[in-house]
Write a protein that holds these residues in place. Structure first.
Motif, PDB file in Angstrom:
ATOM      1  N   THR A 332      -5.006   3.347  -4.969  1.00 25.82           N
ATOM      2  CA  THR A 332      -4.854   3.835  -3.604  1.00 25.82           C
ATOM      3  C   THR A 332      -3.731   3.077  -2.895  1.00 25.82           C
ATOM      4  O   THR A 332      -3.237   2.039  -3.367  1.00 25.82           O
ATOM      5  CB  THR A 332      -6.157   3.672  -2.819  1.00 25.82           C
ATOM      6  N   LEU A 333      -3.365   3.619  -1.738  1.00 22.25           N
ATOM      7  CA  LEU A 333      -2.345   2.969  -0.908  1.00 22.25           C
ATOM      8  C   LEU A 333      -2.824   1.607  -0.435  1.00 22.25           C
ATOM      9  O   LEU A 333      -2.024   0.672  -0.307  1.00 22.25           O
ATOM     10  CB  LEU A 333      -1.993   3.872   0.285  1.00 22.25           C
ATOM     11  N   GLN A 334      -4.129   1.457  -0.208  1.00 17.81           N
ATOM     12  CA  GLN A 334      -4.689   0.172   0.231  1.00 17.81           C
ATOM     13  C   GLN A 334      -4.464  -0.907  -0.822  1.00 17.81           C
ATOM     14  O   GLN A 334      -4.117  -2.046  -0.500  1.00 17.81           O
ATOM     15  CB  GLN A 334      -6.177   0.339   0.513  1.00 17.81           C
ATOM     16  N   GLU A 335      -4.649  -0.557  -2.099  1.00 14.91           N
ATOM     17  CA  GLU A 335      -4.480  -1.541  -3.165  1.00 14.91           C
ATOM     18  C   GLU A 335      -3.029  -2.002  -3.274  1.00 14.91           C
ATOM     19  O   GLU A 335      -2.759  -3.193  -3.494  1.00 14.91           O
ATOM     20  CB  GLU A 335      -4.959  -0.939  -4.486  1.00 14.91           C
ATOM     21  N   ILE A 336      -2.084  -1.086  -3.106  1.00 15.24           N
ATOM     22  CA  ILE A 336      -0.672  -1.461  -3.188  1.00 15.24           C
ATOM     23  C   ILE A 336      -0.294  -2.348  -2.005  1.00 15.24           C
ATOM     24  O   ILE A 336       0.407  -3.353  -2.156  1.00 15.24           O
ATOM     25  CB  ILE A 336       0.212  -0.204  -3.249  1.00 15.24           C
ATOM     26  N   LEU A 337      -0.758  -1.994  -0.811  1.00 13.77           N
ATOM     27  CA  LEU A 337      -0.455  -2.808   0.356  1.00 13.77           C
ATOM     28  C   LEU A 337      -1.111  -4.187   0.261  1.00 13.77           C
ATOM     29  O   LEU A 337      -0.571  -5.174   0.770  1.00 13.77           O
ATOM     30  CB  LEU A 337      -0.897  -2.099   1.634  1.00 13.77           C
ATOM     31  N   THR A 338      -2.263  -4.270  -0.402  1.00 11.65           N
ATOM     32  CA  THR A 338      -2.905  -5.564  -0.598  1.00 11.65           C
ATOM     33  C   THR A 338      -2.049  -6.477  -1.460  1.00 11.65           C
ATOM     34  O   THR A 338      -1.946  -7.685  -1.202  1.00 11.65           O
ATOM     35  CB  THR A 338      -4.291  -5.371  -1.233  1.00 11.65           C
ATOM     36  N   LEU A 339      -1.415  -5.905  -2.488  1.00 11.25           N
ATOM     37  CA  LEU A 339      -0.525  -6.703  -3.332  1.00 11.25           C
ATOM     38  C   LEU A 339       0.667  -7.235  -2.553  1.00 11.25           C
ATOM     39  O   LEU A 339       1.190  -8.312  -2.861  1.00 11.25           O
ATOM     40  CB  LEU A 339      -0.043  -5.867  -4.520  1.00 11.25           C
ATOM     41  N   SER A 340       1.118  -6.505  -1.550  1.00 12.15           N
ATOM     42  CA  SER A 340       2.278  -6.918  -0.751  1.00 12.15           C
ATOM     43  C   SER A 340       1.893  -7.738   0.469  1.00 12.15           C
ATOM     44  O   SER A 340       2.757  -8.082   1.275  1.00 12.15           O
ATOM     45  CB  SER A 340       3.065  -5.688  -0.293  1.00 12.15           C
ATOM     46  N   GLY A 341       0.611  -8.045   0.643  1.00 15.01           N
ATOM     47  CA  GLY A 341       0.192  -8.859   1.765  1.00 15.01           C
ATOM     48  C   GLY A 341      -0.572  -8.111   2.831  1.00 15.01           C
ATOM     49  O   GLY A 341      -0.848  -8.679   3.890  1.00 15.01           O
ATOM     50  N   GLY A 342      -0.881  -6.866   2.624  1.00 16.92           N
ATOM     51  CA  GLY A 342      -1.617  -6.088   3.613  1.00 16.92           C
ATOM     52  C   GLY A 342      -0.693  -5.254   4.476  1.00 16.92           C
ATOM     53  O   GLY A 342       0.535  -5.245   4.305  1.00 16.92           O
ATOM     54  N   VAL A 343      -1.291  -4.532   5.421  1.00 15.69           N
ATOM     55  CA  VAL A 343      -0.518  -3.685   6.318  1.00 15.69           C
ATOM     56  C   VAL A 343       0.277  -4.575   7.270  1.00 15.69           C
ATOM     57  O   VAL A 343      -0.309  -5.403   7.983  1.00 15.69           O
ATOM     58  CB  VAL A 343      -1.443  -2.736   7.114  1.00 15.69           C
ATOM     59  N   PRO A 344       1.611  -4.473   7.307  1.00 17.38           N
ATOM     60  CA  PRO A 344       2.407  -5.329   8.201  1.00 17.38           C
ATOM     61  C   PRO A 344       2.100  -5.035   9.663  1.00 17.38           C
ATOM     62  O   PRO A 344       1.846  -3.895  10.048  1.00 17.38           O
ATOM     63  CB  PRO A 344       3.858  -4.977   7.841  1.00 17.38           C
ATOM     64  N   ILE A 345       2.137  -6.081  10.473  1.00 15.38           N
ATOM     65  CA  ILE A 345       1.868  -5.918  11.892  1.00 15.38           C
ATOM     66  C   ILE A 345       2.980  -5.139  12.579  1.00 15.38           C
ATOM     67  O   ILE A 345       2.779  -4.507  13.618  1.00 15.38           O
ATOM     68  CB  ILE A 345       1.682  -7.306  12.551  1.00 15.38           C
ATOM     69  N   LEU A 346       4.210  -5.182  11.999  1.00 15.76           N
ATOM     70  CA  LEU A 346       5.343  -4.487  12.604  1.00 15.76           C
ATOM     71  C   LEU A 346       5.438  -3.031  12.160  1.00 15.76           C
ATOM     72  O   LEU A 346       6.350  -2.325  12.593  1.00 15.76           O
ATOM     73  CB  LEU A 346       6.657  -5.203  12.251  1.00 15.76           C
ATOM     74  N   ALA A 347       4.528  -2.587  11.283  1.00 15.06           N
ATOM     75  CA  ALA A 347       4.554  -1.201  10.819  1.00 15.06           C
ATOM     76  C   ALA A 347       3.697  -0.328  11.731  1.00 15.06           C
ATOM     77  O   ALA A 347       2.651  -0.746  12.226  1.00 15.06           O
ATOM     78  CB  ALA A 347       4.053  -1.109   9.382  1.00 15.06           C
ATOM     79  N   SER A 348       4.155   0.890  11.921  1.00 10.26           N
ATOM     80  CA  SER A 348       3.409   1.836  12.749  1.00 10.26           C
ATOM     81  C   SER A 348       2.160   2.289  12.019  1.00 10.26           C
ATOM     82  O   SER A 348       2.218   2.719  10.855  1.00 10.26           O
ATOM     83  CB  SER A 348       4.299   3.037  13.088  1.00 10.26           C
ATOM     84  N   LEU A 349       1.018   2.203  12.695  1.00 12.83           N
ATOM     85  CA  LEU A 349      -0.235   2.643  12.092  1.00 12.83           C
ATOM     86  C   LEU A 349      -0.443   4.144  12.224  1.00 12.83           C
ATOM     87  O   LEU A 349      -1.294   4.711  11.531  1.00 12.83           O
ATOM     88  CB  LEU A 349      -1.412   1.909  12.747  1.00 12.83           C
ATOM     89  N   GLN A 350       0.316   4.764  13.088  1.00 13.90           N
ATOM     90  CA  GLN A 350       0.123   6.191  13.326  1.00 13.90           C
ATOM     91  C   GLN A 350       0.812   7.054  12.275  1.00 13.90           C
ATOM     92  O   GLN A 350       0.378   8.172  12.015  1.00 13.90           O
ATOM     93  CB  GLN A 350       0.642   6.587  14.715  1.00 13.90           C
ATOM     94  N   LYS A 351       1.849   6.536  11.645  1.00  7.36           N
ATOM     95  CA  LYS A 351       2.598   7.408  10.748  1.00  7.36           C
ATOM     96  C   LYS A 351       3.325   6.596   9.695  1.00  7.36           C
ATOM     97  O   LYS A 351       3.947   5.580   9.983  1.00  7.36           O
ATOM     98  CB  LYS A 351       3.611   8.240  11.542  1.00  7.36           C
ATOM     99  N   ALA A 352       3.197   7.048   8.436  1.00  8.54           N
ATOM    100  CA  ALA A 352       3.990   6.571   7.309  1.00  8.54           C
ATOM    101  C   ALA A 352       4.374   7.789   6.479  1.00  8.54           C
ATOM    102  O   ALA A 352       3.738   8.847   6.578  1.00  8.54           O
ATOM    103  CB  ALA A 352       3.217   5.559   6.473  1.00  8.54           C
ATOM    104  N   LEU A 353       5.418   7.650   5.686  1.00  8.03           N
ATOM    105  CA  LEU A 353       5.939   8.776   4.907  1.00  8.03           C
ATOM    106  C   LEU A 353       5.722   8.530   3.423  1.00  8.03           C
ATOM    107  O   LEU A 353       5.897   7.409   2.937  1.00  8.03           O
ATOM    108  CB  LEU A 353       7.432   8.978   5.182  1.00  8.03           C
ATOM    109  N   ILE A 354       5.336   9.600   2.724  1.00  4.49           N
ATOM    110  CA  ILE A 354       5.217   9.561   1.263  1.00  4.49           C
ATOM    111  C   ILE A 354       6.064  10.700   0.702  1.00  4.49           C
ATOM    112  O   ILE A 354       5.795  11.871   0.971  1.00  4.49           O
ATOM    113  CB  ILE A 354       3.760   9.707   0.790  1.00  4.49           C
ATOM    114  N   GLU A 355       7.098  10.327  -0.036  1.00  3.11           N
ATOM    115  CA  GLU A 355       7.911  11.324  -0.744  1.00  3.11           C
ATOM    116  C   GLU A 355       7.307  11.495  -2.137  1.00  3.11           C
ATOM    117  O   GLU A 355       7.302  10.558  -2.925  1.00  3.11           O
ATOM    118  CB  GLU A 355       9.369  10.867  -0.820  1.00  3.11           C
ATOM    119  N   ARG A 356       6.821  12.688  -2.414  1.00  2.00           N
ATOM    120  CA  ARG A 356       6.062  12.939  -3.639  1.00  2.00           C
ATOM    121  C   ARG A 356       6.734  14.030  -4.470  1.00  2.00           C
ATOM    122  O   ARG A 356       7.308  14.980  -3.917  1.00  2.00           O
ATOM    123  CB  ARG A 356       4.631  13.334  -3.295  1.00  2.00           C
TER     124      ARG A 356
END
Length: 849
Positions: A332-356
């Motif tokens: 999941t996206l949560q597991e990948i973000l955990t490897l990078s240190g979690g959800v950054p405080i400077l990132a918008s929680l309302q919107k992220a983009l996934i190019e699939r």
């Protein structure tokens, strides 16, 4: 048996044994010599060993078998025995030398994978694989052979055992397990240690010693460890055979090989032994979580298999670790973000983009999805080829009002409902900038900064500081600064009062301040002006406006916007023959005569006709005009030179070229002299000499009240010129001389006498031969210039009366060619022209014939 035969047999036996030992040592010392280049700390090379054995053999031939064996002490630490104890050759050390770990090869540069290139085309950045930078230093993850071995460690070929025995039998030394798994102890014999665990080592040795000796104490421990050989295959960065420490694990071997290659997997590394998979290592668990549970100890002959990489995704945007990750099914996206240190405080929680990538969409297989970084969005499983972009938060403040401009602390303030201007600016002190206190403190705390604030240059400051350490007076400091005597304003601290007052505090525009507000309807910025004085000082509710979140309140100062004349601070310097010289703040519309009268008037020695009045704005304008004249002169000089070179031909061209160079040199010198000149900004007061002569009292007599009143009335003849900031007036004392300069025989000053004229001064000075009397002029004491053409038709220049302090200037003649020379040169030129015409006519006639 006779004694001689016994001795011969002993010598032959010793020599045979020495030869046998020499052959055995040479047989295993050759590979030892090659390996000792990589591991120089192990012992001596083959040549040294052979030399030592030869020496030992020779000694044994003469001293017997025991002495010959003692010569083997030169084989190194692994084959040595402590002094005083019997020696036994440790042949297992030679086997151990073959298995020592080899130096790790440098890591090869990694070529980008196809997915890396794909992400680079999409994001413009070449992203690295997660954790690949850890493999840049493989030695950091090598197993430390100096660490204690675990209790379950199994002894094997090449391991070193340190044994101490005392009591009925004494021994201390180290033995290396040979290829048969055995060691040989003196007086004890050979016994097997291969397969014994470290925790059982001492008991095993004690049991073996007890078979020969009783009442002994045995201590046994593990010394140097053996090396093991493993194989790294598959998609490794550097596959091959690796000799590692016997304590090495699967993680150590992976790092020693440089890790997986660009197409290798970090999440399914397999350890195979005897055709079976012992364990499967996920490096993400080790790198990201420190989980080493899937790690396993290595044994000789193990195979590490690195399979091809699985599905991959890229994470970029507002994150410190923009990286490519390898995912498993259901990641999941949560597991990948955990490897990078979690959800950054400077990132918008309302919107992220996934190019699939959607293979089912043949026309446009790439799609974009929006996902929120909430519980539902973070639980979304990822697919192979996804590129996740984290967007930054909005920089807007939800509850802030910004105060800027000429204020004490330009910053954002917390907004609250019902907040007004007075809440943001509670008092006048909020409008005093911090620079005011810094400049004020520097007046006494930092002498150099204080002088700099007064407008003095660095050389002047250094001269003043140097002069203050001398017994000389201020005049000496003046000469140090300027190279000669000058006015005190160049060095005295009081000279910079005007500049310091103007620069000490930033003047506030109390009549205007503005609120910048974004209109949410049309997204345009609105300017809402208000009267600052009425809002802050008078607390007028009309101007004490209601603020909104996001407003920007700007306080304008005199440096930001030009103030009306009556509101400006006008510092005027008054010096010389006045009652109270000093720096005064002029009132709105106040004139020069009014200011001098307000400070007490002039002294009896004052000479108003020669007053020097300077203005800063005039100085700047004069300097601009001077620079314009210099540029025009340079352009005219270049044009004249070009025209002269184009029009001169024949014999006169060479002579004219020399003359042209001389003229150009003179012009350049004149231009350079003009460039060195700086405007002073003096304004001529244009006072009438006749009027000033009438008001001049007789200085030889004591002034009575009427004479003094007449003297003070001279102020009325001064022009009604409103004063500006930076104006300066210097009223000199009455001079008693006039002077003549230029092409005169007597360049000297002459005593002023009432009624003397220009002609009298020229006659008294005398003219030189090159004097140009027609261009003479008078430089008045008030700064004006009066020439011959300015005297009028009915008046004579020579009959012009001079004033005290006037200077008569007689320039020299520019063209010094005499009339005779001019006539001869003209006749020569015309003769040459007529001659050329005659030659041309004769040539035409000849051609016609």
């Amino acid at each position: 048996m006779p004694t001689t035969h016994i001795s011969q047999i002993a010598r032959r036996t010793s020599a045979s044994l020495s030869a046998l030992l020499l052959f055995a040592w040479v047989s295993f010392s050759l590979p030892l010599a090659a390996q000792s280049q990589a591991q120089p700390q192990v012992g001596m090379d083959a040549a040294s060993a052979i030399a030592a054995l030869g020496a030992g053999a020779g000694a044994g031939a003469g001293m017997g078998m025991g002495t010959g064996a003692g010569a083997l002490q030169g084989l190194g630490g692994a084959l040595s025995t402590p002094s005083g104890l019997p020696l036994n050759i440790d042949l297992g050390a030679a086997d151990a030398l073959r298995q020592l770990p080899e130096p790790l090869p440098p890591r090869k540069p990694q070529q980008p994978s196809q997915f890396q290139r794909f992400v680079q085309e999409s994001t413009g950045r070449l992203l690295p694989h997660f954790g690949v930078d850890l493999f840049d230093n493989p030695r950091a993850y090598m197993a430390d052979a100096a660490t204690p071995a675990p209790a379950e460690y199994v002894l094997g070929q090449g391991d070193e055992v340190r044994i101490q025995i005392w009591g009925a039998f004494d021994y201390s030394g180290s033995k290396t397990i040979d290829r048969n798994g055995q060691i040989n102890l003196p007086k004890i014999g050979t016994f097997n240690l291969s397969g014994v665990q470290v925790k059982d080592l001492e008991a095993t040795v004690r049991k073996q010693v007890a078979t020969v000796f009783n009442n002994v104490t045995v201590n046994a421990s593990l010394g140097k460890l053996r090396g093991i050989t493993v194989y790294v295959v598959g998609q490794a960065q550097q596959p091959g055979t690796y000799n590692l420490n016997s304590l090495a694990t699967l993680v150590n071997a992976v790092f020693a090989s440089g890790g997986p290659g660009a197409n290798g997997s970090m999440r399914g590394i397999q350890l195979k032994r005897g055709g079976k998979t012992i364990t499967t290592l996920d490096l993400y668990d080790f790198i990201g979580q420190g989980d080493k549970s899937k790690d396993a100890a290595l044994q000789p002959g193990d195979v590490i298999m690195i399979p091809p990489a699985g599905p991959r995704v890229a994470l970029t945007g507002t994150i410190d670790l923009s990286t490519i990750y390898e995912i498993k099914s259901g990641t999941t996206l949560q597991e990948i973000l955990t490897l990078s240190g979690g959800v950054p405080i400077l990132a918008s929680l309302q919107k992220a983009l996934i190019e699939r990538i959607d293979p089912g969409q043949t026309a446009a297989p790439r799609q974009v999805q929006n996902v929120a970084l909430n519980a539902q969005g973070l639980a979304q499983p990822l697919k192979d080829g996804d590129v996740i972009t984290l967007l930054p938060i909005r920089p807007a403040f939800g509850n802030a009002v910004t105060l800027q401009g000429t204020v004490a602390q330009p910053l954002r303030n917390a907004w609250f409902n019902g907040m007004r201007v007075q809440d943001l600016i509670p008092d006048r002190e909020a409008l005093i900038t911090s620079d005011y206190y810094r400049r004020k403190n520097q007046l006494v705390q930092n002498r150099s900064a204080s002088l700099k604030a007064q407008g003095l240059t660095a050389p002047q400051i250094q001269a003043i500081e140097k002069a203050q350490q001398m017994p000389e007076d201020v005049g000496m400091a003046t000469e140090i600064i300027t190279g000669g005597p000058t006015r005190n304003k160049d060095i005295l601290a009081g000279a910079g009062i005007g500049e310091r007052v103007r620069g000490m505090v930033d003047q506030i525009n109390w009549d205007y301040a503005v609120i910048e507000r974004l209109n949410p309807n049309d997204l345009r910025t609105e300017l809402i002006p208000f009267n600052l004085g009425k809002a802050v000082v008078q607390k007028d509710p009309v101007h004490n406006l209601l603020l909104q979140a996001g407003d920007v309140v700007t306080i304008v100062g005199s440096k930001d916007m030009r103030m009306p004349t009556e509101r400006q601070t006008r510092m005027v310097r008054v010096e010389g023959e006045v009652a109270a010289p000093g720096i005064y703040q002029a009132k709105p519309g106040e004139t020069l005569s009014q200011l001098i009268g307000r400070v007490g008037g002039i002294t009896p020695q004052a000479y108003l006709f020669g007053a020097e009045f300077t203005r800063e704005s005039v100085r700047k304008q004069q300097q601009q005009n001077l620079d314009l004249v210099i540029r025009r002169m340079e352009a005219q000089s270049l044009t004249a030179s070009a025209n002269l070179a184009a029009n001169l031909t024949g014999d006169r061209a060479a002579q004219a070229a020399t003359l042209q160079q001389q003229q150009q040199a003179q012009q350049r010198a004149q231009i350079d002299k003009l460039k060195s000149m700086r405007s002073q900004g003096r304004v001529s007061l244009e006072l009438e000499p006749a009027v000033m002569n009438e008001t001049l009292p007789d200085r030889s007599l004591t002034l009575d009240s009427s004479s003094f009143k007449l003297l003070q009335n001279q102020l009325n003849v001064l022009p009604s010129l409103p004063l500006e900031d930076g104006d300066a007036i210097l009223v000199p004392s009455l001079p008693a001389f006039v002077s003549a300069v230029g092409s005169v025989n007597n360049e000297n000053v002459m005593i002023y006498k009432a009624g003397r004229t220009v002609g009298d001064i020229i006659k008294a000075a005398g003219l030189t031969e090159d004097a140009e009397v027609s261009e003479a002029f008078v430089l008045r004491a008030d700064g004006s210039v009066l020439g011959r053409r300015a005297t009028g038709f009915f008046s004579s220049f020579e009959s012009l009366k001079v004033m005290p302090g006037d200077t008569v200037v007689v320039p020299s003649r520019v063209d010094r060619e005499s009339g005779y020379n001019f006539l001869v040169r003209g006749l020569r030129d015309w003769t040459q022209i007529f001659s050329n015409l005659g030659i041309g006519a004769a040539a035409i006639r000849t051609l016609r014939n």
